[in-house]
Motif scaffolding. Sequence first.
Motif, PDB file in Angstrom:
ATOM      1  N   ALA A  79      40.146  41.925  28.327  1.00 54.19           N
ATOM      2  CA  ALA A  79      39.441  42.744  29.324  1.00 54.19           C
ATOM      3  C   ALA A  79      38.361  43.589  28.661  1.00 54.19           C
ATOM      4  O   ALA A  79      37.220  43.639  29.136  1.00 54.19           O
ATOM      5  CB  ALA A  79      40.447  43.645  30.060  1.00 54.19           C
ATOM      6  N   VAL A 119      35.681  43.552  31.670  1.00 58.20           N
ATOM      7  CA  VAL A 119      36.220  43.358  33.019  1.00 58.20           C
ATOM      8  C   VAL A 119      37.550  44.094  33.140  1.00 58.20           C
ATOM      9  O   VAL A 119      38.095  44.596  32.151  1.00 58.20           O
ATOM     10  CB  VAL A 119      36.412  41.849  33.336  1.00 58.20           C
ATOM     11  N   SER A 120      38.103  44.128  34.325  1.00 53.13           N
ATOM     12  CA  SER A 120      39.405  44.766  34.537  1.00 53.13           C
ATOM     13  C   SER A 120      40.512  43.910  33.912  1.00 53.13           C
ATOM     14  O   SER A 120      40.327  42.708  33.667  1.00 53.13           O
ATOM     15  CB  SER A 120      39.680  44.929  36.030  1.00 53.13           C
ATOM     16  N   THR A 180      41.286  40.970  36.208  1.00 56.70           N
ATOM     17  CA  THR A 180      40.307  39.884  36.074  1.00 56.70           C
ATOM     18  C   THR A 180      40.506  39.151  34.754  1.00 56.70           C
ATOM     19  O   THR A 180      40.446  37.915  34.710  1.00 56.70           O
ATOM     20  CB  THR A 180      38.872  40.440  36.174  1.00 56.70           C
ATOM     21  N   ALA A 181      40.750  39.892  33.687  1.00 58.97           N
ATOM     22  CA  ALA A 181      40.974  39.271  32.376  1.00 58.97           C
ATOM     23  C   ALA A 181      42.195  38.364  32.410  1.00 58.97           C
ATOM     24  O   ALA A 181      42.169  37.254  31.867  1.00 58.97           O
ATOM     25  CB  ALA A 181      41.139  40.344  31.309  1.00 58.97           C
ATOM     26  N   ARG A 230      41.247  35.182  34.256  1.00 58.31           N
ATOM     27  CA  ARG A 230      40.346  34.327  33.463  1.00 58.31           C
ATOM     28  C   ARG A 230      41.077  33.703  32.281  1.00 58.31           C
ATOM     29  O   ARG A 230      40.852  32.530  31.955  1.00 58.31           O
ATOM     30  CB  ARG A 230      39.126  35.123  33.005  1.00 58.31           C
TER      31      ARG A 230
END
Length: 144
Positions: free
Chosen positions: A36, A41-42, A45-46, A49
């Motif tokens: 992250a 990114v948050s 989100t990490a 992904r």
Amino acid sequence: MGRGRFRLLALDMDGTLYSSHSYVEELEKMIVALVAEMLGVSAETAAKRLAEAKSRALTTSASLDLLKIPRSEFYERLSQMVEPARHIKPLLGVEDGLRRIKARGLKIALHTNAGRALTKKVLSALGLRPDIFDIIAVSYTHLT
């Protein structure tokens, strides 16, 4: 030369020389936090992904490549975030067993997808010196 036809014993460090659910949990949490941070990114989100990349690449190390995160920098930073010794303890007889294998003429290789610094920390937690291995292959280069 060792007796018989084998000349090398190859070990995978993670889950072979140690087994620790609490360490794996801490490591996974820190991996997501670092991904992250490095991607900006948050954590949520990490995590998404990273999971998507792992579904294609299978390992965290290969996933870093897909995410365009430099492995060496990632693993160096990760090693500063985790303390394997809080979770991993030496196992009685491991070093002696490895020394007996070497005395029979076999080479011993260790592989891990972790980086150099983290590998040293895990081996230290296990009470093993890196020089017991003839070669240590880490995620992006050789340790010895």
